[in-house]
Design a protein around this motif. Sequence first.
Motif, PDB file in Angstrom:
ATOM      1  N   VAL A   1      -4.123 -12.496  -1.106  1.00 20.19           N
ATOM      2  CA  VAL A   1      -3.445 -11.121  -0.663  1.00 20.19           C
ATOM      3  C   VAL A   1      -3.350 -11.146   0.630  1.00 20.19           C
ATOM      4  O   VAL A   1      -2.527 -10.728   1.284  1.00 20.19           O
ATOM      5  CB  VAL A   1      -4.278  -9.997  -1.461  1.00 20.19           C
ATOM      6  CG1 VAL A   1      -3.874  -8.575  -0.725  1.00 20.19           C
ATOM      7  CG2 VAL A   1      -4.165 -10.076  -3.111  1.00 20.19           C
TER       8      VAL A   1
ATOM      9  N   THR B   1      -0.089 -10.724   3.281  1.00 18.88           N
ATOM     10  CA  THR B   1       0.205  -9.496   3.905  1.00 18.88           C
ATOM     11  C   THR B   1       0.025  -9.755   5.492  1.00 18.88           C
ATOM     12  O   THR B   1       0.239  -8.582   6.046  1.00 18.88           O
ATOM     13  CB  THR B   1      -0.832  -8.329   3.327  1.00 18.88           C
ATOM     14  OG1 THR B   1      -2.135  -8.716   3.482  1.00 18.88           O
ATOM     15  CG2 THR B   1      -0.445  -7.976   1.837  1.00 18.88           C
TER      16      THR B   1
ATOM     17  N   GLU C   1      -1.276  -3.981  -0.774  1.00 18.15           N
ATOM     18  CA  GLU C   1      -2.310  -5.028  -0.869  1.00 18.15           C
ATOM     19  C   GLU C   1      -2.460  -5.125  -2.474  1.00 18.15           C
ATOM     20  O   GLU C   1      -2.337  -6.372  -3.387  1.00 18.15           O
ATOM     21  CB  GLU C   1      -3.514  -4.911  -0.480  1.00 18.15           C
ATOM     22  CG  GLU C   1      -3.495  -5.164   1.085  1.00 18.15           C
ATOM     23  CD  GLU C   1      -3.275  -3.884   1.851  1.00 18.15           C
ATOM     24  OE1 GLU C   1      -3.020  -2.729   1.652  1.00 18.15           O
ATOM     25  OE2 GLU C   1      -3.254  -4.033   3.288  1.00 18.15           O
TER      26      GLU C   1
ATOM     27  N   VAL D   1      -9.548  -4.126  -0.015  1.00 14.08           N
ATOM     28  CA  VAL D   1      -8.540  -4.547  -1.296  1.00 14.08           C
ATOM     29  C   VAL D   1      -9.294  -4.700  -2.791  1.00 14.08           C
ATOM     30  O   VAL D   1      -8.774  -4.190  -3.699  1.00 14.08           O
ATOM     31  CB  VAL D   1      -7.862  -5.933  -0.992  1.00 14.08           C
ATOM     32  CG1 VAL D   1      -7.274  -6.591  -2.144  1.00 14.08           C
ATOM     33  CG2 VAL D   1      -7.195  -5.841   0.331  1.00 14.08           C
TER      34      VAL D   1
END
Length: 118
Positions: A30, A34, A6, A48
């Motif tokens: 992000v 992902t 990440e 993250v």
Amino acid sequence: MKAVSEVEVAYQVLRSRGYAMYFRDLIGSVLTQTGQRASSQAHAMAEVHTQINMDSRFIHMGKGMWGLAEWTPQQMNARMAEDGEWGGSGTSTPRREKLFEEIQQEYVAAAAETGEQE
């Protein structure tokens, strides 16, 4: 082959954008890239955010904005002003203008003192 982490995705997002992002927008991007599931999104956001905070490639710019340490402040301010970030008209605020004025006054006073001593 291991999937990209990440924090690597966050780095690529900022690098491709070219200027700082609000942390929720960055982390949301992000997580979208992902493929994080909605059920674990709050935990993933916290994770993250922690990874970004601990990685020296990232720099907290204040007010929830994150950028890359490799950028100079002048580059970030110019790019953000162009795209309407941080108020859209540059980074000048009444507080900054007052601080700048105080610095100028101190500089003039110090220069006057130096001139008197010579």
